[in-house]
Each structure stands twice: as C-alpha cells, then as structure tokens.
Design an enzyme around this catalytic site. Structure first.
Site, PDB file in Angstrom:
ATOM      1  N   LYS A 233    -113.540   6.729 -16.787  1.00 46.74           N
ATOM      2  CA  LYS A 233    -112.626   5.458 -16.703  1.00 46.74           C
ATOM      3  C   LYS A 233    -113.527   4.507 -16.241  1.00 46.74           C
ATOM      4  O   LYS A 233    -113.163   3.307 -16.475  1.00 46.74           O
ATOM      5  CB  LYS A 233    -111.626   5.621 -15.878  1.00 46.74           C
TER       6      LYS A 233
ATOM      7  N   SER B 118    -114.100  14.953 -19.235  1.00 51.84           N
ATOM      8  CA  SER B 118    -113.610  13.618 -18.897  1.00 51.84           C
ATOM      9  C   SER B 118    -113.578  13.136 -17.390  1.00 51.84           C
ATOM     10  O   SER B 118    -113.654  12.151 -17.151  1.00 51.84           O
ATOM     11  CB  SER B 118    -112.411  13.272 -19.503  1.00 51.84           C
TER      12      SER B 118
END
Length: 318
Positions: A47, A298
């Site tokens: 992110k 991720s």
C-alpha cells in the site's frame, strides 16, 4: 482507465521511498514459482506505493491541510507513513475489529485514528473531510492509487520478462487493477489471475455476471483476510473486467495453511491477505495456466499470536 504511462510516472514518484522488492524463486514450494514479497515494504505491505504517489500528487496547500482515509490497516499505515515524510496531518477511519497490530502501527506513525462500525467507514470519512477541510485519499478507488500499485507489475516484468502467470490478491481491486494494467502492457501474452477469499468473493461474483455485484459488509467480514474485505468500486471493476484474465477463490483453511508454509519454507511472513495467491498456486493448480508463475505476497502485517499459533499447531501435528 489508467495506462502504462501512468504506472511509469508513479514509479518515478515513489523511487527511493517505496522498496523495489525482489522476485524470489521458491523452489521449496514450486519449481516454477516466484514470490513478490511486498511484506518487505517500510510499512509491511504494498500500500505504500499508491499512498506515496497519491499524496505527492496533491498540491502543496492540500498536503499541508491534511488528508484522510478509511482503512482496515495497511493503507492507513501507508498514508500515515507518507504523511510523516512530507509533514501532512493524517486521519485514518478504522472499522471496529481491525487487527490491533495494524491500528497500533497507524498511531505509532503519528496519524489520528477514528474507530467506527464497519458499515460507516466511508460515510464517516466523508463527514470528517468536509468538517476539517481534509482531502480524501481512498484505499483503492483513485487513479493515483491504482497507478502506484501498478508499479508491482512493472517490476515483475522487468525482473522476469518471460513470466507466464501473475497471481494478485483482490480486495477493493486497486492492486489487481494496477498490476493487470502494467503486465498486459509490457507482457501481453502473460495471464493475470486475481485471487480472493471464497467468503468475500464479490469480485468473482461481479466478473461472472458482468456487472458490479454488492455483498453485505457482514458477508465480506467473514474472512480472516481483513485486507480483502473491501468491495470493488466502479473504477476498479472497469479495470478488472477489461484487463484481468480470471479469478480464483480460496478457502479459509487454505489461507491459514499457506501462511504457515510461507513462513517455514520460504522464510516469508505473510498476513492472510498476502497468502491468498500462494494458496491458489498450491490448492487450485488445475484452475491456473501452466508456466512461470509469480505470486504477489501483498503484505506481512499478521498478528504475532496468530502466526505463532499456526506454527506451534503444525509442529504438534507433525
């Protein structure tokens, strides 16, 4: 729709701030598998790429006034990290039940945390933005966010030009939209497959029906993969419908066993949301094309007690 040029611009914007993560051959898991360990980012998840690019793209007066977002944890950490770097005040609206390890990290980075019921995260964010004059930087429904996340795909093709399959997690769809955009532009013969929990499979449902399908908050919050509980937006759905080649869903048991396997066999700490792609490779090979496969891990912001419990349970079962 973003383009490869948008992704390249984002790569220049985040250079030296986000980590250019390596591709790791993981022979212990699969002879044709490479892992993209985004858990190595400064805040432990991909992110940071989109958050940094989106914040740096704002006018200086908007940066100084402050920004706000809603997040279950990783995007909030990323925006707090970016805000601390440029001196922007950051407010993060967090849903009740978000992992404490992530919420604590948001606060440690200097952001203000506002906790609300899960169904109110977007509405409360909008209210606070209007009251305080803050700019909203959403977790995925934003062109600069998608372009920033697309740098993951850019790096994959640079490091493995002959890649055949890319597996990418799908929550709100920002990461999958960006990665699919970059991979399809640079390696058009490669197949990009999204992966999501079966208990939060609104993206699979939407793509199967050719329209954006809404799942209730209660339904999506059944999965332990807290980073993948968010619904698609019109923007991300448009990208996935045009650029994603397919989608696979994984069970909660498959996710948990893969978290443990990644830690033992690949020495990678993955949170449940980050483990879904490797889970798809391990448990759903028949649904995937053959060839050189990259699984995007991720993030790695897992509750330490959960990870320890999984590893201890596996030792006891051995």
């Amino acid at each position: 729709m973003i383009t490869i040029e948008d992704v390249r611009a984002a790569a220049k914007s985040i250079a030296g701030i986000a980590v250019r993560t390596p591709l790791l051959a993981s022979w212990a898991i699969g002879t044709d598998l490479w892992l993209k360990p985004e858990n190595l980012q400064p805040i432990g998840a991909f992110k940071v790429r989109g958050a940094v690019h989106a914040l740096l793209s704002l006018p200086l007066d908007a940066q100084a006034a402050g920004v706000i977002t809603h997040s279950s944890g990783n995007h909030g950490q990323a925006l707090a990290y970016a805000g601390r770097m440029v001196g922007s005040p950051v407010v993060v609206v967090v849903p009740e039940g978000a992992p404490a390890v992530k919420v604590d990290a948001i606060r440690a980075l200097g952001a203000e945390v506002v906790t609300v019921p899960p169904a109110e995260r977007e509405s409360r964010t909008a209210e606070l933005a209007a009251e305080r004059g803050l700019t909203i930087i959403p977790p995925y429904d934003h062109r600069h966010i998608i372009a920033g996340q697309g740098t993951v795909g850019l790096e994959i093709v640079e490091d493995l030009p002959e890649v055949d399959v890319v597996l990418v997690p799908v929550g709100g769809g920002g990461l999958a939209s960006g990665v699919a955009t970059a991979v399809k532009a640079l390696a058009p013969r490669a197949t990009v497959i999204g992966v999501e929990p079966a208990l939060a499979a609104d993206a699979a449902d939407s793509l199967a029906h050719g329209e954006l399908r809404s799942w209730t908050t209660e339904d999506r919050y059944r999965t332990m993969a807290d980073g993948l509980r968010t619904p698609l937006s019109e923007l991300t759905f448009a990208h996935l419908r045009e650029r994603l080649d397919g989608i696979v869903t994984v069970s909660e048991e498959e996710i948990l066993t893969t978290v443990s396997l990644l830690a033992r066999a690949a020495r990678i700490v993955a949170e449940p949301s980050g483990a879904v792609t490797t889970a798809a490779y391990l448990h759903h090979r028949e649904e995937l094309p053959p060839g050189r496969t990259v699984a995007v891990v991720s993030g790695g912001n897992i509750d330490p007690a959960l990870l320890a419990g999984l590893l201890i349970a596996e030792e006891l079962d051995a």
